[in-house]
Design an enzyme around this catalytic site. Sequence first.
Site, PDB file in Angstrom:
ATOM      1  N   GLU A  74      35.237  36.972  29.685  1.00 22.09           N
ATOM      2  CA  GLU A  74      34.299  35.847  29.762  1.00 22.09           C
ATOM      3  C   GLU A  74      33.726  35.761  31.168  1.00 22.09           C
ATOM      4  O   GLU A  74      34.403  36.106  32.120  1.00 22.09           O
ATOM      5  CB  GLU A  74      35.037  34.520  29.481  1.00 22.09           C
ATOM      6  CG  GLU A  74      35.763  34.496  28.167  1.00 22.09           C
ATOM      7  CD  GLU A  74      36.613  33.228  27.983  1.00 22.09           C
ATOM      8  OE1 GLU A  74      36.514  32.310  28.820  1.00 22.09           O
ATOM      9  OE2 GLU A  74      37.360  33.186  26.999  1.00 22.09           O
ATOM     10  N   LYS A  76      33.043  34.008  34.578  1.00 25.77           N
ATOM     11  CA  LYS A  76      33.716  32.920  35.290  1.00 25.77           C
ATOM     12  C   LYS A  76      32.615  32.029  35.857  1.00 25.77           C
ATOM     13  O   LYS A  76      31.979  32.368  36.842  1.00 25.77           O
ATOM     14  CB  LYS A  76      34.600  33.468  36.402  1.00 25.77           C
ATOM     15  CG  LYS A  76      35.427  32.407  37.087  1.00 25.77           C
ATOM     16  CD  LYS A  76      36.463  33.060  37.976  1.00 25.77           C
ATOM     17  CE  LYS A  76      37.415  32.056  38.592  1.00 25.77           C
ATOM     18  NZ  LYS A  76      36.753  31.031  39.372  1.00 25.77           N
ATOM     19  N   ASP A  78      30.753  29.337  37.779  1.00 19.32           N
ATOM     20  CA  ASP A  78      31.053  28.719  39.064  1.00 19.32           C
ATOM     21  C   ASP A  78      30.637  27.254  39.035  1.00 19.32           C
ATOM     22  O   ASP A  78      29.614  26.865  39.584  1.00 19.32           O
ATOM     23  CB  ASP A  78      30.307  29.474  40.170  1.00 19.32           C
ATOM     24  CG  ASP A  78      30.916  29.193  41.523  1.00 19.32           C
ATOM     25  OD1 ASP A  78      32.024  28.614  41.574  1.00 19.32           O
ATOM     26  OD2 ASP A  78      30.283  29.544  42.532  1.00 19.32           O
ATOM     27  N   TYR A 185      35.822  26.684  27.300  1.00 17.07           N
ATOM     28  CA  TYR A 185      36.406  28.013  27.120  1.00 17.07           C
ATOM     29  C   TYR A 185      37.882  28.045  26.768  1.00 17.07           C
ATOM     30  O   TYR A 185      38.435  29.122  26.620  1.00 17.07           O
ATOM     31  CB  TYR A 185      36.150  28.893  28.347  1.00 17.07           C
ATOM     32  CG  TYR A 185      36.410  28.203  29.675  1.00 17.07           C
ATOM     33  CD1 TYR A 185      37.682  27.821  30.034  1.00 17.07           C
ATOM     34  CD2 TYR A 185      35.358  27.961  30.558  1.00 17.07           C
ATOM     35  CE1 TYR A 185      37.915  27.197  31.243  1.00 17.07           C
ATOM     36  CE2 TYR A 185      35.577  27.336  31.772  1.00 17.07           C
ATOM     37  CZ  TYR A 185      36.863  26.956  32.109  1.00 17.07           C
ATOM     38  OH  TYR A 185      37.080  26.346  33.301  1.00 17.07           O
ATOM     39  N   LYS A 271      36.883  38.736  40.750  1.00 17.59           N
ATOM     40  CA  LYS A 271      35.802  38.145  41.536  1.00 17.59           C
ATOM     41  C   LYS A 271      34.751  39.189  41.839  1.00 17.59           C
ATOM     42  O   LYS A 271      35.082  40.306  42.246  1.00 17.59           O
ATOM     43  CB  LYS A 271      36.369  37.585  42.851  1.00 17.59           C
ATOM     44  CG  LYS A 271      37.285  36.389  42.666  1.00 17.59           C
ATOM     45  CD  LYS A 271      36.517  35.212  42.096  1.00 17.59           C
ATOM     46  CE  LYS A 271      37.002  33.876  42.550  1.00 17.59           C
ATOM     47  NZ  LYS A 271      36.665  33.364  43.800  1.00 17.59           N
ATOM     48  N   CYS A 365      35.102  20.270  76.780  1.00 19.00           N
ATOM     49  CA  CYS A 365      34.765  19.687  75.477  1.00 19.00           C
ATOM     50  C   CYS A 365      33.290  19.262  75.475  1.00 19.00           C
ATOM     51  O   CYS A 365      32.854  18.555  76.376  1.00 19.00           O
ATOM     52  CB  CYS A 365      35.659  18.483  75.203  1.00 19.00           C
ATOM     53  SG  CYS A 365      35.163  17.561  73.744  1.00 19.00           S
ATOM     54  N   CYS A 368      33.391  15.166  75.358  1.00 15.62           N
ATOM     55  CA  CYS A 368      33.910  14.300  76.422  1.00 15.62           C
ATOM     56  C   CYS A 368      34.084  15.041  77.744  1.00 15.62           C
ATOM     57  O   CYS A 368      34.514  14.455  78.736  1.00 15.62           O
ATOM     58  CB  CYS A 368      35.232  13.686  76.000  1.00 15.62           C
ATOM     59  SG  CYS A 368      36.562  14.889  75.891  1.00 15.62           S
ATOM     60  N   CYS A 383      40.515  20.174  72.641  1.00 11.59           N
ATOM     61  CA  CYS A 383      40.275  19.079  73.552  1.00 11.59           C
ATOM     62  C   CYS A 383      41.484  18.155  73.386  1.00 11.59           C
ATOM     63  O   CYS A 383      41.792  17.733  72.281  1.00 11.59           O
ATOM     64  CB  CYS A 383      38.990  18.360  73.149  1.00 11.59           C
ATOM     65  SG  CYS A 383      38.854  16.717  73.859  1.00 11.59           S
ATOM     66  N   CYS A 389      38.074  10.936  73.528  1.00  9.82           N
ATOM     67  CA  CYS A 389      37.014  11.824  73.054  1.00  9.82           C
ATOM     68  C   CYS A 389      36.330  11.211  71.834  1.00  9.82           C
ATOM     69  O   CYS A 389      36.914  11.071  70.767  1.00  9.82           O
ATOM     70  CB  CYS A 389      37.576  13.204  72.707  1.00  9.82           C
ATOM     71  SG  CYS A 389      36.314  14.316  72.092  1.00  9.82           S
TER      72      CYS A 389
HETATM   73  S1  IVH Z   1      40.388  29.862  31.916  1.00  4.01           S
HETATM   74  C1  IVH Z   1      44.833  28.682  33.349  1.00  4.01           C
HETATM   75  N1  IVH Z   1      37.923  30.672  31.693  1.00  4.01           N
HETATM   76  O1  IVH Z   1      37.995  29.061  37.094  1.00  4.01           O
HETATM   77  C2  IVH Z   1      43.422  28.692  33.794  1.00  4.01           C
HETATM   78  N2  IVH Z   1      38.497  29.415  33.634  1.00  4.01           N
HETATM   79  O2  IVH Z   1      39.967  29.843  39.161  1.00  4.01           O
HETATM   80  C3  IVH Z   1      42.533  28.716  32.600  1.00  4.01           C
HETATM   81  N3  IVH Z   1      36.628  29.011  35.155  1.00  4.01           N
HETATM   82  O3  IVH Z   1      40.120  26.287  36.934  1.00  4.01           O
HETATM   83  C4  IVH Z   1      41.158  28.802  33.026  1.00  4.01           C
HETATM   84  N4  IVH Z   1      35.103  30.059  33.967  1.00  4.01           N
HETATM   85  O4  IVH Z   1      37.634  25.918  36.357  1.00  4.01           O
HETATM   86  C5  IVH Z   1      38.812  29.996  32.464  1.00  4.01           C
HETATM   87  N5  IVH Z   1      35.782  31.443  31.304  1.00  4.01           N
HETATM   88  C6  IVH Z   1      36.651  30.767  32.075  1.00  4.01           C
HETATM   89  C7  IVH Z   1      36.278  30.161  33.300  1.00  4.01           C
HETATM   90  C8  IVH Z   1      37.239  29.494  34.054  1.00  4.01           C
HETATM   91  C9  IVH Z   1      35.343  29.357  35.067  1.00  4.01           C
HETATM   92  C10 IVH Z   1      37.218  28.235  36.276  1.00  4.01           C
HETATM   93  C11 IVH Z   1      38.129  27.117  35.845  1.00  4.01           C
HETATM   94  C12 IVH Z   1      39.448  27.419  36.489  1.00  4.01           C
HETATM   95  C13 IVH Z   1      39.050  28.309  37.598  1.00  4.01           C
HETATM   96  C14 IVH Z   1      40.220  29.170  38.006  1.00  4.01           C
END
Ligand code: IVH
Length: 631
Positions: A74, A76, A78, A185, A271, A365, A368, A383, A389
């Site tokens: 999936e 991730k 942001d 998710y 990542k 500083c 100050c 400082c 300060c």
């Molecule tokens: S599963 C046990 N699925 O990433 C954790 N998380 O770094 C289950 N996030 O806290 C999370 N997309 O807020 C999951 N497809 C995805 C996600 C996802 C974004 C976020 C989520 C989580 C954080 C972890």
Amino acid sequence: MKRLQAIEADHPEWVVSWSPSRRVGHAPISEFRKVVRETPMLSLDNTYSEADLSAWHERVCKGLGGDVPAYVLEPKIDGIGIELYYREGTFELGLTRGDGEKGDDITSNLRTIRSLPLRLGAPVTVTVRGESYVDRADFEVIQRDPEKKTVTGETFKNPRNFAGGTLKRLNPEYVAKQPLKVFLYEVVGDVPTATQFEALAWMRSLGLPVSRDVERFTDFPSLMERVASWETRRDGLPFDADGLVVKVDSFAQREALGATDKSPRWAIAYKFPARQAATKVNGFEVNVGRTGAVTPVAMLDPVALSGTTVSRASLHNWDEVARKDVRVGDTVLVEKAGEIIPQVVTVIVEQRPPGTEPYPIPTRCPSCESPLRRREGEVALRCENREGCTEQLRQSIAFFAQRDAMNIEGLGEKLVAQLVAARLVRDPSDLYQLTAAQLAALDRMGDKSAQNLVENVARSKPQSLTRLLTALGIPLIGEVAAAAVADRFGALATMMEREPSSLREALLEVPGFGDERARAVAEWFGDARNRAVVERLRAAGVDPVAHRRPSTGPLAGKSLCVTGTLARPRDEVKAAIEAAGGRFVSSVGKGTDYLVAGEKTGAAKRTSAEKFGVRVIDEATLERLLRGEAI
Ligand code: IVH
């Protein structure tokens, strides 16, 4: 909508909680309620390379006794992690991630998000987790429009920042106007499907928005290929994704793998590599923090980087400036680490113009002008003029007042600066002595706002001991450590009455405390100036008492996990277990004493109970345990 509103005005008895009219956003709220969740929200471990990902896969296979699992891949997203509760198909409660265990009740804000269904396609009771986010294009519109760009003077660096800032606003009417969206998710607790892939389809069938970019893989090499192709594909997504999440598809396999304290073993984040950009350094800004640390920030020619414009980059300390030899006039490579604050990676020396010189390490500083010093074993330049300060004082007062600390509404950085400049505030305790008359005399402060501020300050008095300890800015004490200290000591008085050495000893017993932290806290409480501040705070009525978990009781030392539906609401059961001295845990493990099984229990927890030899009891038996009866 107009018609609906008219009908609802005539017939208030017809208004249902899931009516579209409820999305408009209603009266501002004063504070978000904290809610303790049944199952803590863990986080994900990160990997940054394909090799790490393969290593994780190996561990998973090993954990499954050699079986190769199917995975779901999936994006991730942001955004900001959220949790939604639907009771019999109706949206009832929405929480932020918070510290994982407790979240803020942001139901009234989430309700305004149009992609979040207020009513599901079937009357199911379910908890789902996901992410609230803002599309990049929507964020760009907001950035271009200066009217919208700032809320109370805040500028948002990226869509995630904006989503977070918006969800934390106490004014749902404002939130309703913002382009927030959600994706879900995960299903929490008992799931009607055997796999994640099916669970996502089930969620979708209920009307919950689920990402279309989800794929299932039965062999690892094809998954890896896909992971690689995402490097370019990510740009095609309308929202920011900071990586991918790989999850074991089968829930039975997930249960078998379990979790560590922080994260599940059945999922991992991959990542995306940080993005870099080259730009010119125009100068340095020298900042003074609340603890006196003096740090450099490089001022840059604005440059686009992963969807945002970067014009400042952090250099953690002066060693780094020297080591990287960053000079004014240099072209540098910047990258986003941790996604938000860009960092200077390296100087492109070939592009250095003639006549530049190494940036001199400051000796005084900037606020100050007192000489800066380096403590032994520390990299930070400091400082040490704690009393005089202005900048240090400003930062520490702002820190004290901020939302996560004493949460004094309306006391923003500008006002703090005014209070400090007018010498009305010399330490946090002075805030509680401010009068409306004094405040009204400040520049651009009306009688009404002056009065409001006095009230807001007074309203912060009953904040918890944890918050107060955090707010005081004691070295090495963040929220978690503060909570542990609050739990151990219960009140400031019990800390104040001890000699420093005896306090240090007692602190060593606090969970998570080692020598260094115990010493730092004991030293802080031994310092005459700090003691005076604490005494003045207490005299002003800022003297909270912590509610402590009893260490005695019929369930002392026992940990219990609950599954299925019980006659009493689960948070009530949890409270009862804790009041009896027991620990309420979310999954069955080696150390679990009892699994309380209600009706409609899923098989997974029972299987684990069997595996770990955990005794399974019913609700009636739990009630007997709570009364202290033998079972
Ligand atoms: S599963 C046990 N699925 O990433 C954790 N998380 O770094 C289950 N996030 O806290 C999370 N997309 O807020 C999951 N497809 C995805 C996600 C996802 C974004 C976020 C989520 C989580 C954080 C972890």
